[in-house]
Each structure stands twice: as C-alpha cells, then as structure tokens.
Design a protein around this motif. Structure first.
Motif, mmCIF file in Angstrom:
data_model
loop_
_atom_site.group_PDB
_atom_site.id
_atom_site.type_symbol
_atom_site.label_atom_id
_atom_site.label_comp_id
_atom_site.label_asym_id
_atom_site.label_seq_id
_atom_site.Cartn_x
_atom_site.Cartn_y
_atom_site.Cartn_z
ATOM 1 N N ARG A 17 0.839 -1.199 0.000
ATOM 2 C CA ARG A 17 0.000 0.000 0.000
ATOM 3 C C ARG A 17 0.876 1.252 0.000
ATOM 4 N NH1 ARG A 17 -2.791 -2.237 5.089
ATOM 5 N NH2 ARG A 17 -0.575 -2.657 5.243
ATOM 6 N N VAL A 18 0.758 2.016 -1.077
ATOM 7 C CA VAL A 18 1.620 3.180 -1.263
ATOM 8 C C VAL A 18 0.765 4.450 -1.312
ATOM 9 C CG1 VAL A 18 3.183 4.325 -2.891
ATOM 10 C CG2 VAL A 18 3.389 1.867 -2.481
ATOM 11 N N LEU A 19 1.154 5.445 -0.524
ATOM 12 C CA LEU A 19 0.449 6.728 -0.556
ATOM 13 C C LEU A 19 1.298 7.746 -1.307
ATOM 14 C CD1 LEU A 19 -1.983 8.445 0.496
ATOM 15 C CD2 LEU A 19 -0.491 9.136 2.392
ATOM 16 N N LEU A 20 0.629 8.448 -2.232
ATOM 17 C CA LEU A 20 1.290 9.502 -2.987
ATOM 18 C C LEU A 20 0.570 10.802 -2.633
ATOM 19 C CD1 LEU A 20 3.417 9.885 -5.205
ATOM 20 C CD2 LEU A 20 1.728 9.153 -6.874
ATOM 21 N N VAL A 21 1.270 11.742 -2.015
ATOM 22 C CA VAL A 21 0.651 13.014 -1.650
ATOM 23 C C VAL A 21 1.120 14.065 -2.651
ATOM 24 C CG1 VAL A 21 0.328 14.747 0.150
ATOM 25 C CG2 VAL A 21 0.648 12.346 0.786
ATOM 26 N N VAL A 35 2.401 2.072 -10.236
ATOM 27 C CA VAL A 35 1.359 1.166 -10.725
ATOM 28 C C VAL A 35 2.013 0.026 -11.517
ATOM 29 C CG1 VAL A 35 -0.554 1.003 -12.387
ATOM 30 C CG2 VAL A 35 -0.551 2.805 -10.658
ATOM 31 N N ASP A 36 3.000 0.370 -12.364
ATOM 32 C CA ASP A 36 3.722 -0.664 -13.131
ATOM 33 C C ASP A 36 4.378 -1.679 -12.202
ATOM 34 O OD1 ASP A 36 2.994 0.522 -15.478
ATOM 35 O OD2 ASP A 36 4.933 1.473 -15.867
ATOM 36 N N ALA A 37 4.807 -1.221 -11.030
ATOM 37 C CA ALA A 37 5.481 -2.121 -10.076
ATOM 38 C C ALA A 37 4.470 -2.945 -9.270
ATOM 39 C CB ALA A 37 6.382 -1.323 -9.136
ATOM 40 N N GLY A 38 3.170 -2.736 -9.541
ATOM 41 C CA GLY A 38 2.150 -3.567 -8.895
ATOM 42 C C GLY A 38 1.688 -3.076 -7.540
ATOM 43 N N ALA A 39 2.061 -1.829 -7.191
ATOM 44 C CA ALA A 39 1.651 -1.305 -5.877
ATOM 45 C C ALA A 39 0.164 -0.960 -5.861
ATOM 46 C CB ALA A 39 2.477 -0.057 -5.553
ATOM 47 N N ARG A 40 -0.425 -0.983 -4.641
ATOM 48 C CA ARG A 40 -1.810 -0.504 -4.477
ATOM 49 C C ARG A 40 -1.705 0.966 -4.111
ATOM 50 N NH1 ARG A 40 -3.764 -4.600 -0.057
ATOM 51 N NH2 ARG A 40 -5.401 -3.062 0.257
ATOM 52 N N VAL A 41 -1.891 1.820 -5.110
ATOM 53 C CA VAL A 41 -1.582 3.239 -4.932
ATOM 54 C C VAL A 41 -2.828 4.053 -4.573
ATOM 55 C CG1 VAL A 41 -0.604 5.297 -6.049
ATOM 56 C CG2 VAL A 41 0.266 3.018 -6.639
ATOM 57 N N ARG A 42 -2.683 4.922 -3.555
ATOM 58 C CA ARG A 42 -3.724 5.905 -3.237
ATOM 59 C C ARG A 42 -3.089 7.286 -3.386
ATOM 60 N NH1 ARG A 42 -6.209 5.245 2.510
ATOM 61 N NH2 ARG A 42 -7.618 3.813 1.446
ATOM 62 N N HIS A 76 -0.387 2.689 5.407
ATOM 63 C CA HIS A 76 0.435 2.539 4.196
ATOM 64 C C HIS A 76 1.810 1.969 4.539
ATOM 65 C CE1 HIS A 76 -2.706 5.352 2.918
ATOM 66 N NE2 HIS A 76 -2.565 4.726 1.757
ATOM 67 N N ASP A 77 2.405 1.317 3.535
ATOM 68 C CA ASP A 77 3.732 0.735 3.737
ATOM 69 C C ASP A 77 4.832 1.742 3.420
ATOM 70 O OD1 ASP A 77 2.940 -2.048 4.362
ATOM 71 O OD2 ASP A 77 2.083 -1.970 2.354
ATOM 72 N N VAL A 78 4.579 2.565 2.407
ATOM 73 C CA VAL A 78 5.562 3.565 1.968
ATOM 74 C C VAL A 78 4.803 4.823 1.555
ATOM 75 C CG1 VAL A 78 7.500 4.018 0.401
ATOM 76 C CG2 VAL A 78 6.891 1.680 0.905
ATOM 77 N N VAL A 79 5.430 5.990 1.767
ATOM 78 C CA VAL A 79 4.786 7.258 1.402
ATOM 79 C C VAL A 79 5.722 8.085 0.508
ATOM 80 C CG1 VAL A 79 3.948 9.468 2.306
ATOM 81 C CG2 VAL A 79 3.389 7.339 3.515
ATOM 82 N N PHE A 80 5.138 8.630 -0.569
ATOM 83 C CA PHE A 80 5.876 9.571 -1.425
ATOM 84 C C PHE A 80 5.140 10.902 -1.355
ATOM 85 C CE2 PHE A 80 6.818 5.432 -3.071
ATOM 86 C CZ PHE A 80 8.139 5.501 -3.493
ATOM 87 N N VAL A 81 5.871 11.980 -1.104
ATOM 88 C CA VAL A 81 5.222 13.285 -1.108
ATOM 89 C C VAL A 81 5.906 14.201 -2.122
ATOM 90 C CG1 VAL A 81 6.487 13.917 1.009
ATOM 91 C CG2 VAL A 81 4.576 15.317 0.285
ATOM 92 N N ALA A 82 5.092 14.822 -2.980
ATOM 93 C CA ALA A 82 5.610 15.737 -4.005
ATOM 94 C C ALA A 82 4.591 16.861 -4.164
ATOM 95 C CB ALA A 82 5.817 14.996 -5.322
ATOM 96 N N THR A 83 4.563 17.766 -3.182
ATOM 97 C CA THR A 83 3.657 18.910 -3.268
ATOM 98 C C THR A 83 4.485 20.178 -3.483
ATOM 99 O OG1 THR A 83 3.683 19.625 -0.961
ATOM 100 C CG2 THR A 83 2.217 17.796 -1.507
ATOM 101 N N ASP A 84 3.788 21.264 -3.803
ATOM 102 C CA ASP A 84 4.499 22.538 -3.970
ATOM 103 C C ASP A 84 4.463 23.341 -2.668
ATOM 104 O OD1 ASP A 84 1.785 22.868 -4.045
ATOM 105 O OD2 ASP A 84 1.731 23.963 -5.949
ATOM 106 N N ASP A 85 4.093 22.684 -1.557
ATOM 107 C CA ASP A 85 4.001 23.381 -0.274
ATOM 108 C C ASP A 85 4.866 22.653 0.757
ATOM 109 O OD1 ASP A 85 3.299 24.377 2.227
ATOM 110 O OD2 ASP A 85 1.184 24.667 1.687
ATOM 111 N N ARG A 86 5.976 23.261 1.088
ATOM 112 C CA ARG A 86 6.947 22.651 1.989
ATOM 113 C C ARG A 86 6.310 22.236 3.334
ATOM 114 N NH1 ARG A 86 12.746 21.667 3.273
ATOM 115 N NH2 ARG A 86 12.460 21.099 5.433
ATOM 116 N N ASP A 94 6.616 14.032 8.935
ATOM 117 C CA ASP A 94 6.589 13.886 10.411
ATOM 118 C C ASP A 94 5.631 12.771 10.820
ATOM 119 O OD1 ASP A 94 8.361 15.936 10.654
ATOM 120 O OD2 ASP A 94 6.893 17.448 11.284
ATOM 121 N N GLU A 95 4.434 12.782 10.202
ATOM 122 C CA GLU A 95 3.430 11.772 10.587
ATOM 123 C C GLU A 95 3.883 10.369 10.181
ATOM 124 O OE1 GLU A 95 -0.551 12.464 9.386
ATOM 125 O OE2 GLU A 95 -0.624 14.463 10.269
ATOM 126 N N ALA A 96 4.449 10.262 8.988
ATOM 127 C CA ALA A 96 4.906 8.945 8.518
ATOM 128 C C ALA A 96 5.985 8.414 9.463
ATOM 129 C CB ALA A 96 5.447 9.056 7.094
#
Ligand SMILES: C[C@@]1(CC(=O)O)C2=NC(=C\c3[nH]c(c(CCC(=O)O)c3CC(=O)O)Cc3[nH]c(c(CC(=O)O)c3CCC(=O)O)/C=C3\N/C(=C\2)[C@@H](CCC(=O)O)[C@]3(C)CC(=O)O)/[C@H]1CCC(=O)O
Ligand SMILES: NC(=O)c1ccc[n+]([C@@H]2O[C@H](COP(=O)([O-])OP(=O)(O)OC[C@H]3O[C@@H](n4cnc5c(N)ncnc54)[C@H](O)[C@@H]3O)[C@@H](O)[C@H]2O)c1
Length: 213
Positions: A17-21, A35-42, A76-86, A94-96
């Motif tokens: 389970r992967v979270l993308l923010v 998705v290509d790697a087979g993750a369950r992405v939210r 989630h197992d792993v989290v990726f964050v890519a927002t324009d707001d630091r 911090d939460e992860a």
C-alpha cells in the motif's frame, strides 16, 4: 564535504500500500512507475495531473481529490510526497516517521528516509544511478549513457536466464550454466542478434545438464 553514501535497493511493491501526496508533474511520473510495479496506490491531492487522472479512471489507483488531512498516512507501507508546499511535505513526513512508515519527499533530502535514483528501463533490466544526493542532473546524464549500453540482446539474455532458472533445479550446476550463458559465447551471439546460433549453444549446454550431478 559529506562522505555519506545512499544504500541502493530494489523494492518489491507488488500488493504493497503506497500513498502519494500531491498529483502534479513529479507525482504524475511516480504514479505510473508505482502502478507498473504492482503497488496498491492511493493519491491525495486537490489538483490532479493527466496520468493520475487516467490511471484513476482505469481503476488502477485510488484518488482522493482533496488536500492532505492528518492521519492519511495511516495503513500505508511507503509514502511519497511531491507537493508545492513545503509545510505539507513536512507534516506528511513527520506523521509517517512517527508511525515508522518510510517516506520520500521530492527534492527535500532532509525529509527523506530514502532517495530516488535516476531510473531507465529496458524490459526487465533497470538502470539506476544515484549520486547520494550530490548531483541529480549528473545522475540523469549518466543513467541515459548507461542505458544506451543495454541492447535487445541483453533483454533476451535476461529473459532466457529467467526462463531457465524456473525450469532447472537450483544448485552449483545451474549456477555454472547460467554464468556461462552470460559470460560465454551464447551471450555474445545474442548481443550480435544471432538468436539461432545462441539457442544452439543453449541446447547443447542443456543436453549435458545433469550429467555431472
Ligand atoms: C534522479 C531524480 C529521480 C527522481 O526524482 O525521480 C532526482 N532528482 C531528479 C532531477 C533533478 N532534481 C533537481 C534537478 C536540478 C539540477 C540539480 O540540482 O542537479 C534535477 C535535474 C533536472 O531537473 O533536470 C533538483 C534537486 N533535487 C534534489 C534537490 C534538493 C537538494 O539538493 O538539496 C534539488 C535542488 C532543489 C532546489 O534547488 O530548490 C534532491 C533529490 N533529487 C533526487 C532525485 C534525490 C537524489 C538523487 C541522487 O542521489 O542523485 C534527492 C536527494 C531526493 C529525492 O528527490 O528523492 C531526478 C532525475 C530523473 C530523471 O532521470 O529524469
Ligand atoms: N525530484 C525531482 O526530480 C524534482 C524535479 C522538479 C521539482 N521537484 C520538487 O517536487 C515538488 C513537486 O513538484 P511538481 O512539479 O510536481 O509540483 P506541481 O505544482 O506540479 O504539483 C504540486 C501538487 O501538490 C498538490 N498539493 C498542494 N497542496 C497540497 C495539500 N495540502 N495536500 C495534497 N496535495 C497538495 C497540488 O494539488 C499538486 O497536485 C516541488 O517541491 C519541486 O521542487 C522535484
């Protein structure tokens, strides 16, 4: 001058389970790779890029079209964050971390538990270059150069090796055969596009397989 080096791994994300923010330019690229790697992405973001929109419509990821709210990282197992707001990236990281979930924040090394290398792929062969955070632009340039060295023969060789390792019992003889496949004449023949001759070599090796066990 920092002397640290990042430790490379290849994650098996099938079913994880992967979270993308964030769902802008950077997240859009990540979404397809995940998705290509087979993750369950939210994905959680108020403004959505074209790839993420398409993948959501195809039912290949889950989309929450709103700003991040505290607690979203949970489960989630792993989290990726890519927002324009630091500040958002800081909150997510911090939460992860408080929950022991590993996080990557695009372009913010101090918030990263892991960084992303520059990646190129030919079939199952992945070329990844990291500069341990020193020069992402150089990582990209070297990755492009190294990927040019990977030809169709290498892809065939990898597939053939994968096919053989599924069918032959593991052990020292299989190891010897698979090493010979890559280092010996068959590998060179495949690299030159001479598939028939390469197969003849493999068949000959298979005929004697098992005799020395
Ligand atoms: C490889 C790639 C993978 C990807 O993101 O998928 C990636 N960055 C890419 C491109 C790129 N990023 C930047 C430039 C401008 C030129 C330059 O700075 O060199 C370019 C080049 C371009 O855009 O052409 C700016 C930048 N990047 C970071 C900072 C922060 C800092 O240095 O403090 C800043 C300054 C921001 C600012 O100044 O405000 C940090 C990180 N970027 C990383 C990865 C991780 C380390 C990777 C490694 O060890 O090599 C790390 C540590 C964290 C992470 O993001 O995981 C991807 C290439 C994709 C491809 O191959 O196409
Ligand atoms: N690593 C790299 O290769 C690289 C390259 C360029 C930029 N970056 C960095 O990556 C980050 C993202 O860049 P981009 O070009 O994708 O930005 P972008 O402007 O295209 O997208 C930003 C995304 O963040 C989302 N967002 C904003 N506030 C949010 C919130 N509260 N909750 C959830 N989502 C929110 C927006 O809806 C949007 O989808 C920037 O910090 C940028 O510096 C990284």
């Amino acid at each position: 001058m920092s002397t640290h080096v990042d430790f490379p791994v290849c994650l098996r994300l099938q079913g994880k389970r992967v979270l993308l923010v964030g769902a802008g330019t950077i997240a859009d690229e990540r979404s397809q790779q995940l998705v290509d790697a087979g993750a369950r992405v939210r994905v959680v973001a108020p403004s959505i890029g074209a790839t993420i929109r398409r993948l959501a419509e195809e039912g290949r990821l889950e989309l929450l079209e709103r700003a991040y709210v505290p607690g979203d990282v949970r489960g989630h197992d792993v989290v990726f964050v890519a927002t324009d707001d630091r500040r958002v990236s800081q909150t997510v990281a911090d939460e992860a971390r408080a929950l022991g979930i590993w996080v990557n924040a695009a372009d913010i090394p101090e918030l990263c538990d892991f960084t992303l290398p520059s990646v190129g792929r030919r079939g199952p062969i992945v070329v990844a270059v990291s500069t341990s955070g020193l020069s992402p632009a150089l990582a990209r340039q070297l990755r492009r150069r190294f990927l040019e060295q990977v030809g169709p023969g290498h892809v065939q060789l990898a597939r053939l090796s994968g096919w053989l390792r599924k069918r032959l019992p593991c052990g020292s003889e299989r190891m010897r055969l698979l090493k010979q496949l890559v280092e010996g004449e068959a590998g060179e023949l495949l690299a030159r596009g001479q598939r028939r001759a390469a197969w003849a070599q493999v068949r000959a090796a298979l005929e004697t397989f098992g005799e020395t066990r």
